[in-house]
Design a protein around this motif. Sequence first.
Motif, PDB file in Angstrom:
ATOM      1  N   GLN A 106       0.829  -1.202   0.000  1.00  0.00           N
ATOM      2  CA  GLN A 106       0.000   0.000   0.000  1.00  0.00           C
ATOM      3  C   GLN A 106       0.864   1.251   0.000  1.00  0.00           C
ATOM      4  OE1 GLN A 106      -2.668  -0.308   3.353  1.00  0.00           O
ATOM      5  NE2 GLN A 106      -4.114  -1.567   2.203  1.00  0.00           N
ATOM      6  N   PRO A 107       0.349   2.352  -0.490  1.00  0.00           N
ATOM      7  CA  PRO A 107       1.096   3.606  -0.415  1.00  0.00           C
ATOM      8  C   PRO A 107       1.525   3.901   1.022  1.00  0.00           C
ATOM      9  CG  PRO A 107      -0.809   3.867  -1.834  1.00  0.00           C
ATOM     10  CD  PRO A 107      -0.939   2.506  -1.204  1.00  0.00           C
ATOM     11  N   GLY A 108       2.765   4.353   1.153  1.00  0.00           N
ATOM     12  CA  GLY A 108       3.331   4.606   2.466  1.00  0.00           C
ATOM     13  C   GLY A 108       4.038   3.422   3.076  1.00  0.00           C
ATOM     14  N   GLY A 109       3.897   2.270   2.450  1.00  0.00           N
ATOM     15  CA  GLY A 109       4.508   1.053   2.959  1.00  0.00           C
ATOM     16  C   GLY A 109       5.962   0.914   2.562  1.00  0.00           C
ATOM     17  N   SER A 110       6.531  -0.231   2.942  1.00  0.00           N
ATOM     18  CA  SER A 110       7.950  -0.493   2.688  1.00  0.00           C
ATOM     19  C   SER A 110       8.137  -1.873   2.076  1.00  0.00           C
ATOM     20  CB  SER A 110       8.743  -0.431   3.998  1.00  0.00           C
ATOM     21  OG  SER A 110       8.680   0.851   4.586  1.00  0.00           O
ATOM     22  N   LEU A 111       9.193  -1.983   1.305  1.00  0.00           N
ATOM     23  CA  LEU A 111       9.647  -3.261   0.761  1.00  0.00           C
ATOM     24  C   LEU A 111      11.168  -3.257   0.745  1.00  0.00           C
ATOM     25  CD1 LEU A 111       7.389  -3.976  -2.372  1.00  0.00           C
ATOM     26  CD2 LEU A 111       7.443  -5.286  -0.258  1.00  0.00           C
ATOM     27  N   ARG A 112      11.729  -4.449   0.802  1.00  0.00           N
ATOM     28  CA  ARG A 112      13.179  -4.587   0.690  1.00  0.00           C
ATOM     29  C   ARG A 112      13.486  -5.572  -0.427  1.00  0.00           C
ATOM     30  NH1 ARG A 112      17.569  -7.624   4.444  1.00  0.00           N
ATOM     31  NH2 ARG A 112      19.303  -6.152   4.275  1.00  0.00           N
ATOM     32  N   LEU A 113      14.205  -5.098  -1.417  1.00  0.00           N
ATOM     33  CA  LEU A 113      14.630  -5.943  -2.520  1.00  0.00           C
ATOM     34  C   LEU A 113      16.039  -6.462  -2.248  1.00  0.00           C
ATOM     35  CD1 LEU A 113      13.462  -3.820  -5.598  1.00  0.00           C
ATOM     36  CD2 LEU A 113      12.162  -5.472  -4.240  1.00  0.00           C
ATOM     37  N   SER A 114      16.281  -7.684  -2.661  1.00  0.00           N
ATOM     38  CA  SER A 114      17.608  -8.284  -2.553  1.00  0.00           C
ATOM     39  C   SER A 114      18.023  -8.817  -3.905  1.00  0.00           C
ATOM     40  CB  SER A 114      17.608  -9.435  -1.547  1.00  0.00           C
ATOM     41  OG  SER A 114      17.209  -9.015  -0.272  1.00  0.00           O
ATOM     42  N   CYS A 115      19.309  -8.864  -4.145  1.00  0.00           N
ATOM     43  CA  CYS A 115      19.828  -9.429  -5.389  1.00  0.00           C
ATOM     44  C   CYS A 115      21.175 -10.055  -5.090  1.00  0.00           C
ATOM     45  CB  CYS A 115      19.946  -8.356  -6.460  1.00  0.00           C
ATOM     46  SG  CYS A 115      20.444  -9.001  -8.074  1.00  0.00           S
ATOM     47  N   ALA A 116      21.264 -11.353  -5.301  1.00  0.00           N
ATOM     48  CA  ALA A 116      22.491 -12.079  -5.012  1.00  0.00           C
ATOM     49  C   ALA A 116      23.140 -12.547  -6.301  1.00  0.00           C
ATOM     50  CB  ALA A 116      22.177 -13.275  -4.122  1.00  0.00           C
ATOM     51  N   ALA A 117      24.446 -12.427  -6.350  1.00  0.00           N
ATOM     52  CA  ALA A 117      25.224 -12.874  -7.499  1.00  0.00           C
ATOM     53  C   ALA A 117      25.931 -14.175  -7.156  1.00  0.00           C
ATOM     54  CB  ALA A 117      26.234 -11.808  -7.902  1.00  0.00           C
ATOM     55  N   SER A 118      26.008 -15.052  -8.150  1.00  0.00           N
ATOM     56  CA  SER A 118      26.733 -16.302  -7.951  1.00  0.00           C
ATOM     57  C   SER A 118      27.508 -16.628  -9.220  1.00  0.00           C
ATOM     58  CB  SER A 118      25.764 -17.439  -7.619  1.00  0.00           C
ATOM     59  OG  SER A 118      24.837 -17.634  -8.667  1.00  0.00           O
ATOM     60  N   GLY A 119      28.505 -17.488  -9.072  1.00  0.00           N
ATOM     61  CA  GLY A 119      29.343 -17.839 -10.206  1.00  0.00           C
ATOM     62  C   GLY A 119      30.777 -17.418  -9.954  1.00  0.00           C
ATOM     63  N   ILE A 120      31.536 -17.340 -11.045  1.00  0.00           N
ATOM     64  CA  ILE A 120      32.947 -16.986 -10.935  1.00  0.00           C
ATOM     65  C   ILE A 120      33.046 -15.463 -10.862  1.00  0.00           C
ATOM     66  CG2 ILE A 120      35.198 -17.083 -12.034  1.00  0.00           C
ATOM     67  CD1 ILE A 120      34.280 -19.678 -13.379  1.00  0.00           C
TER      68      ILE A 120
END
Length: 114
Positions: free
Chosen positions: A12-26
């Motif tokens: 909802q407007p005014g709310g919060s979210l947390r995005l994550s992004c993980a890298a893997s490999g060489i």
Amino acid sequence: VQLQASGGGLVQPGGSLRLSCAASGIIFTINAVGWYRQAPGKQRELVAMITSSNNINYSDSVKGRFTISRDTARKTQYLQMNSLKPEDTAVYYCKFTINRIDYWGKGTLVTVSS
């Protein structure tokens, strides 16, 4: 190199979210990380980034509301999004610059609506 993003959803407007992004490999060196977004009918735009010299840049539209961070040991970056607005609705993409090559995540949808 593979990127796995998570954390999108409906809020909802005014709310919060947390995005994550993980890298893997060489991975030898993570030069920079960043988040971009693309709203329907619009071009992809920069949201926030951490440069190779650890400078942090935000778009004017998210300054003071979003916070980007990175965990180098876990090869993960985050985007904490607070005070979300309907105009923040978009597909969010993470980007890693690794060994001087850009890698993009597949995108995670954030919808801000009541």
